[in-house]
Design an enzyme around this catalytic site. Structure first.
Site, PDB file in Angstrom:
ATOM      1  N   LYS A  40      -9.293 -10.967  -4.351  1.00 33.48           N
ATOM      2  CA  LYS A  40     -10.510 -11.526  -3.773  1.00 33.48           C
ATOM      3  C   LYS A  40     -10.787 -10.899  -2.413  1.00 33.48           C
ATOM      4  O   LYS A  40     -11.903 -10.905  -1.928  1.00 33.48           O
ATOM      5  CB  LYS A  40     -10.371 -13.050  -3.584  1.00 33.48           C
ATOM      6  CG  LYS A  40     -10.022 -13.796  -4.853  1.00 33.48           C
ATOM      7  CD  LYS A  40      -9.708 -15.271  -4.517  1.00 33.48           C
ATOM      8  CE  LYS A  40      -9.211 -15.987  -5.747  1.00 33.48           C
ATOM      9  NZ  LYS A  40      -8.638 -17.326  -5.364  1.00 33.48           N
ATOM     10  N   GLY A  41      -9.702 -10.379  -1.809  1.00 28.69           N
ATOM     11  CA  GLY A  41      -9.787  -9.968  -0.405  1.00 28.69           C
ATOM     12  C   GLY A  41     -10.798  -8.884  -0.101  1.00 28.69           C
ATOM     13  O   GLY A  41     -11.332  -8.827   1.005  1.00 28.69           O
ATOM     14  N   ASP A 100      -0.677  -2.583   2.335  1.00 27.78           N
ATOM     15  CA  ASP A 100       0.515  -3.069   3.026  1.00 27.78           C
ATOM     16  C   ASP A 100       1.710  -2.241   2.536  1.00 27.78           C
ATOM     17  O   ASP A 100       1.936  -1.141   3.011  1.00 27.78           O
ATOM     18  CB  ASP A 100       0.650  -4.564   2.733  1.00 27.78           C
ATOM     19  CG  ASP A 100       1.744  -5.230   3.540  1.00 27.78           C
ATOM     20  OD1 ASP A 100       2.147  -4.696   4.567  1.00 27.78           O
ATOM     21  OD2 ASP A 100       2.199  -6.332   3.129  1.00 27.78           O
ATOM     22  N   LYS A 128      -1.674  -1.019   6.997  1.00 27.87           N
ATOM     23  CA  LYS A 128      -0.476  -1.470   7.717  1.00 27.87           C
ATOM     24  C   LYS A 128       0.656  -0.527   7.322  1.00 27.87           C
ATOM     25  O   LYS A 128       1.504  -0.877   6.493  1.00 27.87           O
ATOM     26  CB  LYS A 128      -0.163  -2.893   7.248  1.00 27.87           C
ATOM     27  CG  LYS A 128       0.282  -3.844   8.343  1.00 27.87           C
ATOM     28  CD  LYS A 128       0.887  -5.087   7.730  1.00 27.87           C
ATOM     29  CE  LYS A 128      -0.066  -6.214   7.500  1.00 27.87           C
ATOM     30  NZ  LYS A 128       0.623  -7.420   6.966  1.00 27.87           N
ATOM     31  N   PHE A 149       0.748 -10.325  10.355  1.00 28.96           N
ATOM     32  CA  PHE A 149       0.018 -10.950   9.249  1.00 28.96           C
ATOM     33  C   PHE A 149      -1.367 -11.352   9.743  1.00 28.96           C
ATOM     34  O   PHE A 149      -1.499 -12.109  10.701  1.00 28.96           O
ATOM     35  CB  PHE A 149       0.762 -12.158   8.690  1.00 28.96           C
ATOM     36  CG  PHE A 149       0.188 -12.578   7.368  1.00 28.96           C
ATOM     37  CD1 PHE A 149       0.660 -12.019   6.188  1.00 28.96           C
ATOM     38  CD2 PHE A 149      -0.858 -13.473   7.314  1.00 28.96           C
ATOM     39  CE1 PHE A 149       0.087 -12.359   4.966  1.00 28.96           C
ATOM     40  CE2 PHE A 149      -1.441 -13.827   6.094  1.00 28.96           C
ATOM     41  CZ  PHE A 149      -0.958 -13.270   4.920  1.00 28.96           C
ATOM     42  N   VAL A 150      -2.381 -10.807   9.099  1.00 26.87           N
ATOM     43  CA  VAL A 150      -3.745 -11.060   9.553  1.00 26.87           C
ATOM     44  C   VAL A 150      -4.548 -11.810   8.496  1.00 26.87           C
ATOM     45  O   VAL A 150      -4.201 -11.806   7.311  1.00 26.87           O
ATOM     46  CB  VAL A 150      -4.460  -9.738   9.912  1.00 26.87           C
ATOM     47  CG1 VAL A 150      -3.823  -9.090  11.129  1.00 26.87           C
ATOM     48  CG2 VAL A 150      -4.465  -8.772   8.726  1.00 26.87           C
TER      49      VAL A 150
HETATM   50  P1  IMP Z   1       0.642  -4.270  -1.120  1.00 22.34           P
HETATM   51  O1  IMP Z   1       0.913  -4.055  -2.570  1.00 22.34           O
HETATM   52  O2  IMP Z   1       1.865  -4.684  -0.356  1.00 22.34           O
HETATM   53  O3  IMP Z   1      -0.038  -3.092  -0.464  1.00 22.34           O
HETATM   54  O4  IMP Z   1      -0.242  -5.544  -1.096  1.00 22.34           O
HETATM   55  C1  IMP Z   1      -1.464  -5.586  -0.615  1.00 22.34           C
HETATM   56  C2  IMP Z   1      -2.010  -6.962  -0.777  1.00 22.34           C
HETATM   57  O5  IMP Z   1      -1.206  -7.940  -0.084  1.00 22.34           O
HETATM   58  C3  IMP Z   1      -3.360  -6.984  -0.142  1.00 22.34           C
HETATM   59  O6  IMP Z   1      -4.366  -6.669  -1.071  1.00 22.34           O
HETATM   60  C4  IMP Z   1      -3.454  -8.402   0.374  1.00 22.34           C
HETATM   61  O7  IMP Z   1      -3.977  -9.233  -0.617  1.00 22.34           O
HETATM   62  C5  IMP Z   1      -2.021  -8.807   0.664  1.00 22.34           C
HETATM   63  N1  IMP Z   1      -1.699  -8.660   2.122  1.00 22.34           N
HETATM   64  C6  IMP Z   1      -0.905  -7.746   2.698  1.00 22.34           C
HETATM   65  N2  IMP Z   1      -0.850  -7.905   4.030  1.00 22.34           N
HETATM   66  C7  IMP Z   1      -1.654  -8.953   4.312  1.00 22.34           C
HETATM   67  C8  IMP Z   1      -2.022  -9.612   5.549  1.00 22.34           C
HETATM   68  O8  IMP Z   1      -1.609  -9.272   6.676  1.00 22.34           O
HETATM   69  N3  IMP Z   1      -2.869 -10.674   5.417  1.00 22.34           N
HETATM   70  C9  IMP Z   1      -3.365 -11.075   4.214  1.00 22.34           C
HETATM   71  N4  IMP Z   1      -3.051 -10.495   3.053  1.00 22.34           N
HETATM   72  C10 IMP Z   1      -2.199  -9.440   3.095  1.00 22.34           C
HETATM   73 MG    MG Z   2      -5.809  -7.901  -1.853  1.00 22.06          MG
END
Ligand code: IMP
Ligand code: MG
Length: 175
Positions: A40-41, A100, A128, A149-150
């Protein structure tokens, strides 16, 4: 209630999105773009980006999550909502809120590449890099942020704060 410390203002975000859209308009001149918004983000970002794209645009949505092995890209992808449309032969841009660990996007990219798009690039509002476990880079990145964490502008903490017009660091307050 948690405390949200404003990190990136709404104006900084919209200025940056305008810059990113201008670059995309240049790079995709003469082409049609198919935006793949990651739910959803990515929704708030995707809407603001799409409004500023001047080449022809179509938009589709998918909801995915990953369960990592902790190291490398050997995690599993769960597709909660797949795309409605085929992407074969289309110029696709994945629109994501944040990269992330990079696990979700690297798995999603692999899945989508198997469907033979004409091209597939990544556009993320936030990056990040400190927590990356896979080699994945976005062609378009809004802001590179430290390992905090944002929330806000689509990003949630326990499904809350997506509606904040800015992005802030979450200070967790214990009950
Ligand atoms: P990744 O597979 O670790 O890159 O996950 C990314 C997903 O984790 C993003 O699409 C977000 O939904 C969630 N996420 C990672 N860091 C944050 C944060 O700081 N705040 C909120 N959601 C995050
Ligand atoms: Mg996401």
């Amino acid at each position: 209630m948690d405390i949200i410390h404003e990190m990136i203002t709404e104006k900084q975000i919209t200025d940056k999105i305008s810059e990113m859209a201008a670059q995309i308009n240049k790079d995709y001149e003469g082409k049609e773009i198919h935006l793949i918004c990651v739910l959803k983000g990515g929704v708030f970002f995707c809407c603001e980006l799409a409004k500023r794209i001047t080449v022809p645009v179509t938009i589709d949505f998918m909801a995915v999550s990953s369960y990592g092995s902790g190291t490398g890209s050997s995690g599993r992808l769960t597709v909660k909502k797949d795309l409605d449309e085929l992407i074969e032969g289309r110029h696709c841009i994945i629109v994501e809120d944040i990269i992330d660990t990079g696990l979700t996007l690297s798995l999603a990219k692999k899945m989508l590449l198997a469907r033979n798009p004409a091209s597939l690039n990544i556009c993320t509002l936030l990056d990040k890099p400190a927590r990356r476990v896979t080699k994945i880079e976005a062609l378009y990145t809004g802001f590179t942020i430290p390992d905090k964490f944002v929330a806000g502008y689509g990003l949630d903490y326990a499904q809350k704060y997506r509606n904040l017009p800015y992005i802030g660091e979450v200070e967790f307050i214990e009950d």
